[in-house]
Design an enzyme around this catalytic site. Sequence first.
Site, PDB file in Angstrom:
ATOM      1  N   LYS A   1     -41.157  42.878 -56.107  1.00 40.76           N
ATOM      2  CA  LYS A   1     -40.341  41.917 -55.306  1.00 40.76           C
ATOM      3  C   LYS A   1     -39.478  40.892 -56.144  1.00 40.76           C
ATOM      4  CE  LYS A   1     -39.701  39.549 -51.023  1.00 40.76           C
ATOM      5  NZ  LYS A   1     -40.076  39.141 -49.590  1.00 40.76           N
TER       6      LYS A   1
ATOM      7  N   LYS B   1     -38.539  30.561 -54.082  1.00 41.02           N
ATOM      8  CA  LYS B   1     -39.521  31.475 -54.126  1.00 41.02           C
ATOM      9  C   LYS B   1     -39.877  31.911 -55.622  1.00 41.02           C
ATOM     10  CE  LYS B   1     -38.896  32.683 -49.176  1.00 41.02           C
ATOM     11  NZ  LYS B   1     -38.991  33.663 -48.301  1.00 41.02           N
TER      12      LYS B   1
ATOM     13  N   LYS C   1     -38.041  46.140 -54.587  1.00 49.35           N
ATOM     14  CA  LYS C   1     -36.598  45.710 -54.164  1.00 49.35           C
ATOM     15  C   LYS C   1     -36.329  44.371 -54.974  1.00 49.35           C
ATOM     16  CE  LYS C   1     -37.131  43.126 -50.508  1.00 49.35           C
ATOM     17  NZ  LYS C   1     -37.627  42.379 -49.232  1.00 49.35           N
TER      18      LYS C   1
ATOM     19  N   SER D   1     -30.947  43.632 -47.718  1.00 42.81           N
ATOM     20  CA  SER D   1     -29.746  43.135 -46.879  1.00 42.81           C
ATOM     21  C   SER D   1     -28.334  42.909 -47.499  1.00 42.81           C
ATOM     22  CB  SER D   1     -29.938  41.726 -45.993  1.00 42.81           C
ATOM     23  OG  SER D   1     -30.445  40.763 -46.830  1.00 42.81           O
TER      24      SER D   1
END
Length: 273
Positions: free
Chosen positions: A185, A207, A238, A264
């Site tokens: 990720k 993050k 992703k 998204s």
Amino acid sequence: RKSKAVRSLVRETDLRPHHLVQPIFVTEGPTQEIESMPTIFRYQLEDLLEEIEAITSSGVVAINLFCHVLAEKKDPFGSEAYRSSSLLARAIKALKTSFPDLLVIADIALDPFTDHGHDGLIDNEGNVLNDLTCTALGKMALVACEAGADFISPSDMMDGRVGYLRQLLDGHDFTSVGIISYAVKYASSLYSPFRHALDSAPKIGDKKGYQLNPSNSREALYECLLDEEEHADMLLIKPALTSLDIIARLRAQTLLPIGAYQVSGEWAMIHAA
């Protein structure tokens, strides 16, 4: 290549609706279109069941469930995530009652439930407390399993979480519930519309301390090895379109199923195009 029949017979790669997973947003508020993702909605539970009817009619057999909770239910610990009466539990029960053959994947992460927007519990300096977070994720995972989830998908990149969750689930007789790990990720602004959809953007910091650096490929493959050793059933990558090289290298490294998650921001770009 002379005819459609021959081309179909020797086709190396197939992509059909039953290969896809539809992310779904459920909310305790009214059903509402998400401004940053036109035609995509947060669904009130009653409306969600109607949407699932349309999704399954198209041949899609799996959904990944994400919860949008009201601001007043958020706290520093993400407590709402592991209440037995949580929106997550109620949604899973309703889905499995109305659509018993639907494959329900429950997102296991704290950021939609914390008032600071991070995926884990944090200290006074904003550092994520990895081990305490794993404990909280375990409680959330048990709530999802008791409600009837087929898979859990820990999406937070916490160290050791797959092994911890596998041991916990097995110890509670949920041996048939699989784990889909967000093994790679990458930190990315392509998640922005999603964070808007769940009101989960971090209020302090970012993050990058627990998501992967997009400059690194060997680190990504190492993270996949770790999660495989911890008995993940599937590995997710992703964002998808910017990680095709990683997917190709991982395919040569593992026999596990690999999921390419178009996030998204990718969806928004494709939709706009």
